[in-house]
Design an enzyme around this catalytic site. Structure first.
Site, short mmCIF file in Angstrom:
data_model
loop_
_atom_site.label_atom_id
_atom_site.label_comp_id
_atom_site.label_asym_id
_atom_site.label_seq_id
_atom_site.Cartn_x
_atom_site.Cartn_y
_atom_site.Cartn_z
N HIS A 121 0.87 -1.18 0.00
CA HIS A 121 0.00 0.00 0.00
C HIS A 121 0.91 1.23 0.00
O HIS A 121 2.03 1.19 0.53
CB HIS A 121 -0.84 -0.04 1.28
N ASP A 198 3.43 -4.15 7.77
CA ASP A 198 2.17 -3.41 7.68
C ASP A 198 1.06 -4.43 7.95
O ASP A 198 0.75 -5.26 7.10
CB ASP A 198 2.07 -2.81 6.27
N GLN A 201 -4.31 -5.15 7.31
CA GLN A 201 -5.32 -6.14 6.92
C GLN A 201 -5.18 -7.41 7.75
O GLN A 201 -6.18 -7.99 8.18
CB GLN A 201 -5.18 -6.48 5.42
N LYS A 224 -10.03 -0.35 10.61
CA LYS A 224 -10.32 -1.58 9.87
C LYS A 224 -10.62 -2.72 10.83
O LYS A 224 -11.13 -3.76 10.45
CB LYS A 224 -9.13 -1.95 8.98
N CYS A 362 -4.69 2.51 -3.56
CA CYS A 362 -3.41 3.02 -3.05
C CYS A 362 -2.30 1.99 -3.24
O CYS A 362 -1.48 1.76 -2.35
CB CYS A 362 -3.51 3.39 -1.56
N1 PMP Z 1 -1.69 -0.61 4.58
C1 PMP Z 1 -2.70 -1.36 4.12
C2 PMP Z 1 -2.43 -2.77 3.69
C3 PMP Z 1 -3.98 -0.81 4.05
O1 PMP Z 1 -4.99 -1.56 3.58
C4 PMP Z 1 -4.18 0.52 4.46
C5 PMP Z 1 -5.55 1.16 4.39
N2 PMP Z 1 -6.15 1.06 3.13
C6 PMP Z 1 -3.10 1.24 4.94
C7 PMP Z 1 -1.86 0.64 4.99
C8 PMP Z 1 -3.22 2.66 5.42
O2 PMP Z 1 -4.01 2.73 6.56
P1 PMP Z 1 -4.50 4.16 7.10
O3 PMP Z 1 -5.06 4.88 5.92
O4 PMP Z 1 -5.55 3.78 8.10
O5 PMP Z 1 -3.33 4.83 7.71
#
Ligand code: PMP
Length: 404
Positions: A121, A198, A201, A224, A362
């Site tokens: 991401h 990270d 998920q 999430k 993203c």
């Molecule tokens: N990493 C992953 C794998 C994500 O799915 C997301 C959220 N889409 C993020 C990072 C970023 O999280 P946040 O926008 O809550 O900081």
């Protein structure tokens, strides 16, 4: 006993609403999950009964709120097998990665290498790109196979004497691929690198034990995980957090401040400048209490069954391309429909009450890897049902008829 998704649904007030006159089918939990009443009530209770700023009061409400805030830290720590001093509250996973990248980056030199992957991401890409731009650090990208699996041979080949950091997703938000954190950390450590996962998920769908995985850093967001927005977690091994410089300056993160001298608080408070996300931490604590009361294995099986049903029903669809078929993957279906833009697919599904995401998620390097500019994504959560899975497949089949 089979997992009772209907009983779970009743705890999520929003799930009883309608969209365009149809029952809401919410398949966008990988972007942000809905909130159970337990979380809503914990935050409301704090605001209605016991709220003040933390850490600086001598009055009852300040003490109660401080206790609730620090209790939330202990809940997070217990949830992932960490010590409470290793849990930093941030505003999200994104801020947590930025904090680590800025801190480690301060000690990096031109030519040092950071290994990330094609399935990251942007939250786990851009902070490292900053170091490439500002410090001349070299980014090395682990390839992803056509099935959406991290190529371990390629990963191994990228590790070398200049590898300083390995930063990888524990579970892809697009492919659903679940990476073997422990094995990846071991390989990275053999090369002498620091490891960040990270876990945005992964933390939602499986128990995470940071001591077992043994990475230096593990980050995730509250929203999430059925908690509120505005709160994230940075787990860092105590010794590693102690080495990081402060990220932001302000109240609460200092030791002493004079006109020509400053010292800093120890972690985790060193990294929590200013008034922290107090209500959000309390809400996340409530979410963790709530999740901890569930049979997580049964939840995982339920989510997998939803995915399996959808995948099977769409098996013969020659107009559909599924992106990500890794063995053991989580309940995320990313796809394109022949002749249709993903945004159009999502908008038609919305007319049937079905909420999916469409775009690059993203993850532009991953989109490029798979030769698409965007995809649609249905992500399944514990409150989704087999009936909803069917509504989705039926609506998608009707949607594709527009483009055929
Ligand atoms: N990493 C992953 C794998 C994500 O799915 C997301 C959220 N889409 C993020 C990072 C970023 O999280 P946040 O926008 O809550 O900081």
């Amino acid at each position: 006993m089979a997992f009772d998704a209907e009983a779970i649904r009743k705890q999520f007030p929003i799930l009883s609403r309608q969209v365009h006159g149809k029952p809401l089918v919410y398949l966008d939990s990988a972007a942000s999950a809905q909130k159970p009443r337990a979380v809503i009530e914990a935050m409301t209770h704090a605001m209605e009964y016991s709220y003040a700023n933390v850490h600086r009061g001598l009055h009852t409400l300040a003490n109660e709120t401080t206790d609730a805030y620090e209790a939330a830290r202990r809940k997070v720590a217990a949830f992932i097998g960490a010590d409470e001093g290793e849990i930093v509250f941030t505003k999200g996973a994104t801020e947590a990665v930025n904090l680590v990248a800025a801190g480690i980056g301060a000690g990096l030199r031109a030519g040092d290498e950071i290994v990330i992957s094609e399935m990251e991401h942007h939250a786990n890409i851009v902070p490292w790109h900053f170091l490439r731009e500002h410090k001349g650090v070299v980014l090395k990208w682990v390839r992803v196979t056509d099935d959406g699996v991290l190529d371990l041979d390629h990963f191994q080949s990228l590790l070398g004497p200049r590898t300083r950091v390995v930063a990888l997703t524990h579970m892809s938000n697009v492919l659903g691929t679940i990476n073997d954190g422990k094995a990846l950390a071991r390989m990275a450590h053999e090369a002498g690198a620091l490891v960040l996962f990270d876990g945005c998920q992964a933390i939602v769908h499986r128990p995470v034990d940071v001591k077992d995985i043994d990475a230096e850093f593990y980050v995730f967001s509250g929203h999430k995980l059925y908690g509120p927005t505005g709160i994230g977690i940075l787990y860092g091994k105590a010794g590693e957090l102690a080495k990081l410089p402060p990220y932001q300056g302000g109240g609460e993160m200092i030791g002493i401040v004079s006109q020509d001298e400053i010292t800093y608080a120890d972690p985790p408070h060193r990294f929590e400048a200013g008034t922290p996300p107090i209500l959000e931490a309390i809400g996340l604590g409530a979410a963790i209490d709530w999740i901890s009361g569930l049979d997580r294995q049964a939840v995982a099986e339920h989510e997998h069954a939803l995915y399996a049903r959808v995948r099977e029903r769409l098996n013969g669809a020659n107009w559909l391309r599924v992106i990500g078929e890794a063995p053991g993957k989580g309940a995320i279906l990313s796809f394109t429909v022949d002749g249709a833009h993903a945004h159009d697919v999502a908008q038609i599904l919305d007319r049937y009450g079905v909420a999916v995401r469409a775009g690059t998620h993203c993850a532009e390097p991953l989109m490029r890897r798979f030769g698409v500019t965007s995809s649609a994504r249905a992500s399944f959560a514990l409150y989704n049902t087999q009936e909803e899975a069917d509504v989705f497949v039926d609506a998608l089949t009707k949607a594709q008829a527009f483009f055929a």
